[in-house]
Motif scaffolding. Structure first.
Motif, mmCIF file in Angstrom:
data_model
loop_
_atom_site.group_PDB
_atom_site.id
_atom_site.type_symbol
_atom_site.label_atom_id
_atom_site.label_comp_id
_atom_site.label_asym_id
_atom_site.label_seq_id
_atom_site.Cartn_x
_atom_site.Cartn_y
_atom_site.Cartn_z
ATOM 1 N N GLY A 224 0.754 -1.153 -0.089
ATOM 2 C CA GLY A 224 0.096 0.119 -0.081
ATOM 3 C C GLY A 224 0.963 1.335 -0.086
ATOM 4 O O GLY A 224 0.281 2.152 0.280
ATOM 5 N N ALA A 225 2.099 1.351 -0.319
ATOM 6 C CA ALA A 225 2.906 2.468 -0.208
ATOM 7 C C ALA A 225 2.369 3.400 -1.386
ATOM 8 O O ALA A 225 2.174 3.009 -2.470
ATOM 9 N N LYS A 226 2.206 4.637 -1.120
ATOM 10 C CA LYS A 226 1.956 5.712 -1.883
ATOM 11 C C LYS A 226 3.098 6.739 -2.160
ATOM 12 O O LYS A 226 3.033 7.721 -3.116
ATOM 13 N N ALA A 227 4.232 6.193 -1.581
ATOM 14 C CA ALA A 227 5.606 7.109 -1.861
ATOM 15 C C ALA A 227 6.816 5.950 -1.588
ATOM 16 O O ALA A 227 6.683 5.344 -0.601
ATOM 17 N N ILE A 228 7.720 6.305 -2.271
ATOM 18 C CA ILE A 228 9.129 5.651 -2.230
ATOM 19 C C ILE A 228 10.277 6.692 -1.191
ATOM 20 O O ILE A 228 10.477 7.400 -2.272
ATOM 21 N N MET A 229 10.752 6.150 -0.508
ATOM 22 C CA MET A 229 11.883 7.111 0.124
ATOM 23 C C MET A 229 13.107 6.024 0.128
ATOM 24 O O MET A 229 13.506 5.495 1.088
ATOM 25 N N PRO A 230 14.053 6.380 -0.910
ATOM 26 C CA PRO A 230 15.224 5.474 -1.063
ATOM 27 C C PRO A 230 16.369 6.072 -0.521
ATOM 28 O O PRO A 230 16.659 7.524 -0.859
ATOM 29 N N TRP A 231 17.234 5.351 0.154
ATOM 30 C CA TRP A 231 18.584 6.129 0.899
ATOM 31 C C TRP A 231 19.871 5.068 0.437
ATOM 32 O O TRP A 231 20.207 4.257 0.770
ATOM 33 N N SER A 232 20.645 5.543 -0.680
ATOM 34 C CA SER A 232 21.526 5.141 -1.388
ATOM 35 C C SER A 232 22.503 6.291 -1.894
ATOM 36 O O SER A 232 21.597 7.095 -2.622
ATOM 37 N N VAL A 233 23.617 6.034 -2.005
ATOM 38 C CA VAL A 233 24.609 6.903 -2.929
ATOM 39 C C VAL A 233 25.078 5.938 -4.220
ATOM 40 O O VAL A 233 25.734 6.610 -4.999
ATOM 41 N N ASN A 234 24.280 4.562 -4.475
ATOM 42 C CA ASN A 234 24.869 4.366 -5.660
ATOM 43 C C ASN A 234 23.638 4.301 -6.662
ATOM 44 O O ASN A 234 22.565 4.120 -6.714
ATOM 45 N N PRO A 235 24.210 5.133 -7.709
ATOM 46 C CA PRO A 235 23.252 5.485 -8.844
ATOM 47 C C PRO A 235 22.683 4.243 -9.632
ATOM 48 O O PRO A 235 21.975 4.578 -10.036
ATOM 49 N N GLY A 236 23.488 3.185 -9.794
ATOM 50 C CA GLY A 236 22.898 2.087 -10.477
ATOM 51 C C GLY A 236 21.651 1.772 -9.759
ATOM 52 O O GLY A 236 20.916 1.290 -10.544
ATOM 53 N N PHE A 237 21.799 1.581 -8.606
ATOM 54 C CA PHE A 237 20.751 1.134 -7.715
ATOM 55 C C PHE A 237 19.397 1.643 -7.854
ATOM 56 O O PHE A 237 18.228 1.613 -8.123
ATOM 57 N N LEU A 238 19.665 3.332 -7.877
ATOM 58 C CA LEU A 238 18.400 4.111 -7.961
ATOM 59 C C LEU A 238 18.005 4.315 -9.193
ATOM 60 O O LEU A 238 16.687 4.356 -9.323
ATOM 61 N N ALA A 239 18.705 4.266 -10.080
ATOM 62 C CA ALA A 239 18.432 4.234 -11.695
ATOM 63 C C ALA A 239 17.452 2.902 -11.724
ATOM 64 O O ALA A 239 16.438 3.114 -12.505
ATOM 65 N N ARG A 240 17.811 1.909 -11.316
ATOM 66 C CA ARG A 240 17.222 0.366 -11.506
ATOM 67 C C ARG A 240 15.711 0.637 -10.906
ATOM 68 O O ARG A 240 14.681 0.001 -11.191
ATOM 69 N N LEU A 241 15.667 1.165 -9.546
ATOM 70 C CA LEU A 241 14.680 1.600 -8.851
ATOM 71 C C LEU A 241 13.495 2.501 -9.736
ATOM 72 O O LEU A 241 12.321 2.071 -9.924
ATOM 73 N N LEU A 242 13.934 3.588 -10.294
ATOM 74 C CA LEU A 242 13.143 4.398 -11.280
ATOM 75 C C LEU A 242 12.854 3.852 -12.334
ATOM 76 O O LEU A 242 11.698 3.819 -13.112
ATOM 77 N N ASN A 243 13.591 2.984 -13.028
ATOM 78 C CA ASN A 243 13.255 2.300 -14.257
ATOM 79 C C ASN A 243 12.042 1.162 -14.130
ATOM 80 O O ASN A 243 11.386 0.894 -14.891
#
Length: 396
Positions: A224-243
Motif C-alpha cells: 500500500g505504499a503511496k511514496a518511496i523514500m530510498p537512501w543510497s549513494v549508488n546511482p545504479g541502484f537508484l536508476a534501476r528503482l526508477l526504471n
C-alpha cells in the motif's frame, strides 16, 4: 588573486578570531600544510568521491595559485577507499601515520566514515567530515571531528516534511542499500516518520548490486505504499528503482537521497520520463529559483569552474561546493590559530560562523554538527542543470 567567496570566508574568520581572542601564531617559513582526502574513486559509491574531489582539488589549486597559506603550499594527499570500509581504515592509518597529514577530509561515504572515525581520532588528527550518518560526529567522543554537511536528522527531517506536509502522503516505503549509510538511514528515517504519524508500510535494506528490483517493488506496492523514500549513494541502484517503477506503470513519487538527482543516475535511466515525480534532498545554496538564478556566491564559483573546465554536467554541484570549502576552512584555522590539532579544533569551535559556498558552518566545543537546518531543502530531479536544480514545490 583569491576568489570572492574565499576572501569573504577568510575575512569573516579573521574578524571572528579577533572577537574570540585567539592569537595568531608565527608560521614556519617552509613546509607544506598537508590535507589528507579519503574519497571512494572506484567501486559502487564512487559518484560522491569523484565529484567532491573536483571541488577539493579546485579549492586547493586556487589557494596555491594565490600563494598558499602565508607562502606555504597546501599539499592534497589522496587515497582511494575503493568504496570499501576496510580499505578506508587502512588508508586513514597511512595518512595519519606515514604521511602525517595536518587534517583529514572524509571519508566521502558514511559507511566508510563509520569505520574510520575512531582510527582518525586515536591518531589525534583533525577531521572534517562530509557524511550524514549521525554516529560519526560526537563532540565528546571525537573532539577533533567536525561535520561539514547536514546530519541524517536534518536530511531526514527535510525529506519527511516534504512527503508528509507538502505531498500529503502518509503510507510510505522506506528502503536503503546494505551499506552502513543505507541501513542506518532506513532505521533512523523510518522511526522519524512513525513518530510523525506516518505509516511505514514497507521497510528494507536491499543489496545495491541486485539486478532485479521488481520483487521488492511489487512488495512495496502490495503493502500500500503511496511514496518511496530510498537512501543510497549508488546511482545504479537508484536508476534501476526508477526504471522498474516506470515499467510497472506505478505512478508514485520518489523522494530521498541527493544521488537521485545526480548526472550518473540520469545517464542510467531508460527514458528521461523516468525522472518525473522524483525529488531529492538538496541545499539552498545549490538550487535555483523560478528566475533560474543561483545565489551570488554559488554563481561566482560556477563561473570559475566553467573557466577552468571543471565538469559539473554529470554530477551534483553541492558535492563540488562542499569539497571546495575545505581549503578555506583549513586556511583560516592554520593562519589564525596554528597547525597543531588542538589549535585547529579550538579555532573551529570558537571562530565561526564560516561563510562558505556550500553553507555557513558554525561549531562549538560541545556541538560539532555545524550545518544550518534551513539550508536543507528538496529539489526536483528533472530540473537538472549542470548539477543544480529547481527548488521543489513548497520551498520559496
Amino acid at each position: 588573486m583569491t576568489s570572492i567567496a574565499r576572501r569573504r570566508l577568510v575575512q569573516a574568520s579573521a574578524a571572528a578570531t579577533l572577537a574570540t581572542g585567539l592569537a595568531r601564531p608565527a608560521l614556519a617559513a617552509s613546509g607544506p600544510i598537508k590535507i589528507g582526502w579519503l574519497p571512494a574513486l572506484t567501486g559502487p559509491s564512487s559518484s560522491t568521491g569523484i565529484a567532491i574531489g573536483r571541488g577539493v582539488g579546485f579549492g586547493v589549486a586556487e589557494l596555491n595559485a594565490a600563494g598558499g597559506i602565508d607562502g606555504r603550499k597546501v599539499e592534497l594527499i589522496i587515497r582511494d577507499t575503493q568504496s570499501d570500509p576496510t580499505k578506508a581504515v587502512n588508508a586513514a592509518a597511512e595518512l595519519t601515520r606515514s604521511e602525517k597529514v595536518h587534517v583529514i577530509y572524509g571519508p566521502g561515504n558514511s559507511g566508510e566514515a563509520l569505520a574510520c572515525t575512531a582510527v582518525i581520532a586515536r591518531a589525534r588528527t583533525p577531521q572534517l567530515n562530509p557524511c550524514f550518518v549521525d554516529e560519526v560526529i560526537d563532540a565528546e567522543k571525537y573532539p577533533l571531528a567536525f561535520r561539514t554537511a547536514p546530519s541524517n536528522q536534518q536530511v531526514g527531517a527535510a525529506a519527511n516534511r516534504f512527503v508528509l506536509d507538502i505531498l500529503k502522503i502518509r503510507e510510505i516505503a522506506v528502503i536503503g542499500d546494505t551499506t552502513g549509510y543505507g541501513t542506518s538511514s532506513v532505521k533512523a528515517f523510518a522511526a522519524m516518520l512513525t513518530a510523525a504519524g506516518a505509516s511505514v508500510v514497507y521497510e528494507a535494506s536491499i543489496d545495491a548490486n541486485q539486478p532485479d528490483l521488481l520483487p521488492d517493488m511489487m512488495r512495496m506496492r502490495n503493502a500500500g505504499a503511496k511514496a518511496i523514500m530510498p537512501w543510497s549513494v549508488n546511482p545504479g541502484f537508484l536508476a534501476r528503482l526508477l526504471n522498474t517503477r516506470a515499467a510497472m506503470g506505478w505512478d508514485v513519487p520518489v523522494a530521498g537521497q541527493p544521488t537521485l538527482g545526480s548526472g550518473q543516475t540520469r545517464a542510467l535511466l531508460e527514458r528521461p520520463e523516468n525522472w518525473q515525480k522524483v525529488y531529492q534532498t538538496n541545499f539552498r545554496t545549490c538550487c535555483y529559483g523560478e528566475d533560474g538564478k543561483l545565489p551570488e556566491r554559488t554563481a561566482e564559483l560556477v563561473a570559475r569552474l566553467r573557466k577552468a573546465q571543471v565538469e559539473t554536467s554529470d554530477t551534483l554541484l553541492w558535492w563540488i561546493a562542499a569539497g571546495y570549502d575545505i581549503a578555506a576552512l583549513v586556511t583560516a584555522a592554520v593562519r589564525h590559530a596554528g597547525e597543531k590539532p588542538e589549535q585547529m579544533a579550538a579555532y573551529w569551535n570558537a571562530a565561526g560562523p564560516f561563510a562558505g559556498v556550500f553553507g555557513h558552518y558554525g561549531w562549538a566545543a560541545n556541538q560539532h554538527n555545524g550545518y544550518p537546518d534551513d539550508s536543507v531543502v528538496m529539489s526536483q530531479a528533472n530540473s537538472f542543470q549542470n548539477g543544480t536544480f529547481r527548488l521543489a514545490p513548497g520551498y520559496g
